[in-house]
Structure formats: structure tokens, C-alpha cells
Write a protein that holds these residues in place. Structure first.
Motif, short mmCIF file in Angstrom:
data_model
loop_
_atom_site.label_atom_id
_atom_site.label_comp_id
_atom_site.label_asym_id
_atom_site.label_seq_id
_atom_site.Cartn_x
_atom_site.Cartn_y
_atom_site.Cartn_z
N PHE A 63 37.39 -47.20 23.71
CA PHE A 63 38.38 -47.31 22.64
C PHE A 63 37.99 -48.33 21.56
O PHE A 63 38.77 -48.59 20.65
CB PHE A 63 39.75 -47.68 23.23
N THR A 64 36.78 -48.86 21.63
CA THR A 64 36.32 -49.79 20.61
C THR A 64 35.57 -49.03 19.52
O THR A 64 34.96 -47.99 19.79
CB THR A 64 35.40 -50.87 21.21
N PRO A 65 35.57 -49.54 18.29
CA PRO A 65 34.84 -48.86 17.21
C PRO A 65 33.34 -48.76 17.47
O PRO A 65 32.70 -47.81 17.05
CB PRO A 65 35.12 -49.74 15.99
N ARG A 66 32.79 -49.72 18.18
CA ARG A 66 31.35 -49.72 18.41
C ARG A 66 30.89 -48.56 19.31
O ARG A 66 29.75 -48.12 19.24
CB ARG A 66 30.93 -51.05 19.03
N TYR A 67 31.78 -48.06 20.16
CA TYR A 67 31.41 -46.98 21.07
C TYR A 67 30.89 -45.76 20.31
O TYR A 67 29.89 -45.15 20.70
CB TYR A 67 32.58 -46.58 21.97
N ALA A 68 31.54 -45.41 19.23
CA ALA A 68 31.13 -44.23 18.45
C ALA A 68 29.73 -44.39 17.86
O ALA A 68 29.05 -43.40 17.58
CB ALA A 68 32.14 -43.96 17.34
N ASP A 72 23.13 -41.72 21.92
CA ASP A 72 23.55 -40.74 22.93
C ASP A 72 23.22 -41.19 24.34
O ASP A 72 24.03 -41.05 25.26
CB ASP A 72 22.91 -39.38 22.65
N VAL A 73 22.03 -41.75 24.54
CA VAL A 73 21.63 -42.19 25.88
C VAL A 73 22.55 -43.30 26.38
O VAL A 73 22.91 -43.34 27.57
CB VAL A 73 20.14 -42.61 25.92
N ASP A 74 23.00 -44.17 25.50
CA ASP A 74 23.90 -45.24 25.89
C ASP A 74 25.30 -44.70 26.22
O ASP A 74 25.96 -45.19 27.13
CB ASP A 74 23.99 -46.31 24.81
N GLN A 75 25.71 -43.66 25.51
CA GLN A 75 26.99 -43.04 25.84
C GLN A 75 26.92 -42.35 27.20
O GLN A 75 27.88 -42.39 27.97
CB GLN A 75 27.42 -42.06 24.74
N THR A 129 27.31 -49.15 40.05
CA THR A 129 28.15 -49.41 38.88
C THR A 129 27.69 -50.66 38.14
O THR A 129 27.57 -50.66 36.91
CB THR A 129 29.63 -49.57 39.29
N MET A 130 27.43 -51.72 38.90
CA MET A 130 27.00 -52.97 38.27
C MET A 130 25.62 -52.81 37.64
O MET A 130 25.36 -53.35 36.56
CB MET A 130 27.02 -54.10 39.29
N THR A 131 24.76 -52.05 38.28
CA THR A 131 23.43 -51.80 37.73
C THR A 131 23.54 -51.05 36.40
O THR A 131 22.92 -51.44 35.40
CB THR A 131 22.59 -50.97 38.72
N ALA A 132 24.31 -49.98 36.38
CA ALA A 132 24.47 -49.19 35.16
C ALA A 132 25.17 -50.02 34.07
O ALA A 132 24.79 -49.93 32.89
CB ALA A 132 25.26 -47.92 35.45
N SER A 133 26.15 -50.82 34.45
CA SER A 133 26.84 -51.67 33.46
C SER A 133 25.88 -52.67 32.84
O SER A 133 25.86 -52.87 31.62
CB SER A 133 27.98 -52.45 34.13
N VAL A 140 22.41 -52.52 24.72
CA VAL A 140 23.16 -52.66 23.46
C VAL A 140 22.95 -54.05 22.87
O VAL A 140 22.82 -54.21 21.67
CB VAL A 140 24.67 -52.38 23.71
N ALA A 141 22.89 -55.05 23.73
CA ALA A 141 22.78 -56.43 23.25
C ALA A 141 21.39 -56.79 22.75
O ALA A 141 21.26 -57.58 21.81
CB ALA A 141 23.19 -57.40 24.36
N THR A 142 20.34 -56.24 23.36
CA THR A 142 18.99 -56.72 23.01
C THR A 142 18.05 -55.67 22.44
O THR A 142 17.17 -56.00 21.67
CB THR A 142 18.31 -57.32 24.26
N HIS A 143 18.17 -54.42 22.87
CA HIS A 143 17.25 -53.35 22.45
C HIS A 143 15.80 -53.68 22.79
O HIS A 143 14.89 -53.16 22.16
CB HIS A 143 17.36 -53.06 20.94
N ASP A 144 15.57 -54.57 23.74
CA ASP A 144 14.21 -54.97 24.10
C ASP A 144 13.67 -54.14 25.26
O ASP A 144 14.41 -53.65 26.11
CB ASP A 144 14.17 -56.45 24.49
#
Length: 176
Positions: A63-68, A72-75, A129-133, A140-144
Motif C-alpha cells: 500500500f506504499t507508493p514505492r511498491y508500484a 518486476d523481480v522485486d514484486q 520468510t526472513m530470507t526473502a524479506s 531495494v536499499a542497495t542494488h549491489d
């Protein structure tokens, strides 16, 4: 050797021989199941709290604007993470439902066994779940490019703490 004895005005079966009872607790199968159930519920409370907090956080992300704007892979990683979190929640709450539905049916030892199995499945799903999170957040935070290695290191740490050390301890210090 099993025998019958009277406890609190009722006759109960005592499992094992005298030497076995001296090494451990002197408890009937029902008493052991009661004790193990109490211990299991305390363990589940810790895991349930963690998975429920994580799942609640995951439910808000969409429900956050950043999700959109996510790739695709991150979604896809997000959707898989939410489904894993829902499954972990179900497995960790399952023992409560199991206990409630079989309570009074004189199957507590079997219920403890199944609840224990559900808890292990819940822990494995929580690990996933924790691994995927973590993968999603770090992507999203680093793109490294180092993100998969960092996630793998954390998963190895979880595996050591949650499974390898307990299993090693069980093997090293028990005969069962």
C-alpha cells in the motif's frame, strides 16, 4: 518396563524401568505430554510474535507508493515473501487449533507430536520468510551485487542458531 501406580487417587501408567526414571523425570506418559505441551507453547509464543510482526509489516508494503515502482523481480520476491509469511503464521498457530480441537479426547501425546512437527515446519517457513524479506529489503536499499552473499551469510547464521547447534547439542548430550 511399564507399571501402574496410584497418583492423586487415580491409577496411571508409569513408562520405563527404575533406572530410566532415576536418570530423568518420574512422570507418566500423560504428565510428560502435559509438560511437553507447556514447553512447546512457550516456544511457539516467541516464534509467533516474530512472524506476526514481520507479516504485519509485509502486508503494509503493497500500500506504499514505492511498491508500484519496484522492479518486476522485486514484486515477485515480495509476493513470495507474503505467501511464505502467511504459511509460517498458519503453521505456528496450527498447534493452538490442534490442541483446541482434540482437547479432552485423550490424545495429548499424539497432539504434542503433531504440534511439534507443525512448529518445525513453521520455523522453516519463518526462515524462508526472513530470507526473502532480507533479500527484498537489501535489493531495494542497495542494488549491489553483494546482496545475495550477505543474505546467504545471514541464512547460514540462522541455520546455525536454529538447527545445527540444537541438533548438535541433542546428539552430543543425549542418548535419544
Amino acid at each position: 518396563m511399564n507399571r501402574l501406580c496410584t497418583r492423586g487417587g487415580r491409577t496411571v501408567a508409569v513408562i520405563g524401568n527404575d533406572a530410566e526414571r532415576r536418570r530423568g523425570r518420574n512422570e507418566t506418559e500423560e504428565e510428560r505430554a502435559d509438560r511437553m505441551w507447556g514447553e512447546l507453547i512457550q516456544e511457539i509464543r516467541v516464534a509467533q510474535t516474530g512472524v506476526q510482526i514481520l507479516f504485519r509489516f509485509l502486508l503494509t508494503v503493497v500500500f506504499t507508493p514505492r511498491y508500484a515502482r519496484l522492479e518486476d523481480v522485486d514484486q515477485v520476491i515480495y509476493i513470495v515473501t507474503v505467501v511464505l509469511g502467511a504459511c509460517a503464521t498458519g503453521a505456528l498457530i496450527g498447534p493452538v487449533s490442534l490442541h483446541r480441537l482434540v482437547s479432552g479426547r485423550r490424545v495429548k501425546p499424539q497432539a504434542v507430536q503433531w504440534a511439534s512437527r507443525l512448529t518445525v515446519v513453521g520455523l522453516l517457513l519463518l526462515l524462508a520468510t526472513m530470507t526473502a524479506s532480507l533479500l527484498l529489503i537489501l535489493r531495494v536499499a542497495t542494488h549491489d551485487a553483494f546482496v545475495p552473499y550477505l543474505v546467504a551469510a545471514v541464512v547460514a547464521w540462522y541455520g546455525l542458531c536454529w538447527f545445527i547447534l540444537p541438533l548438535w547439542t541433542r546428539r552430543r548430550y543425549t542418548s535419544q
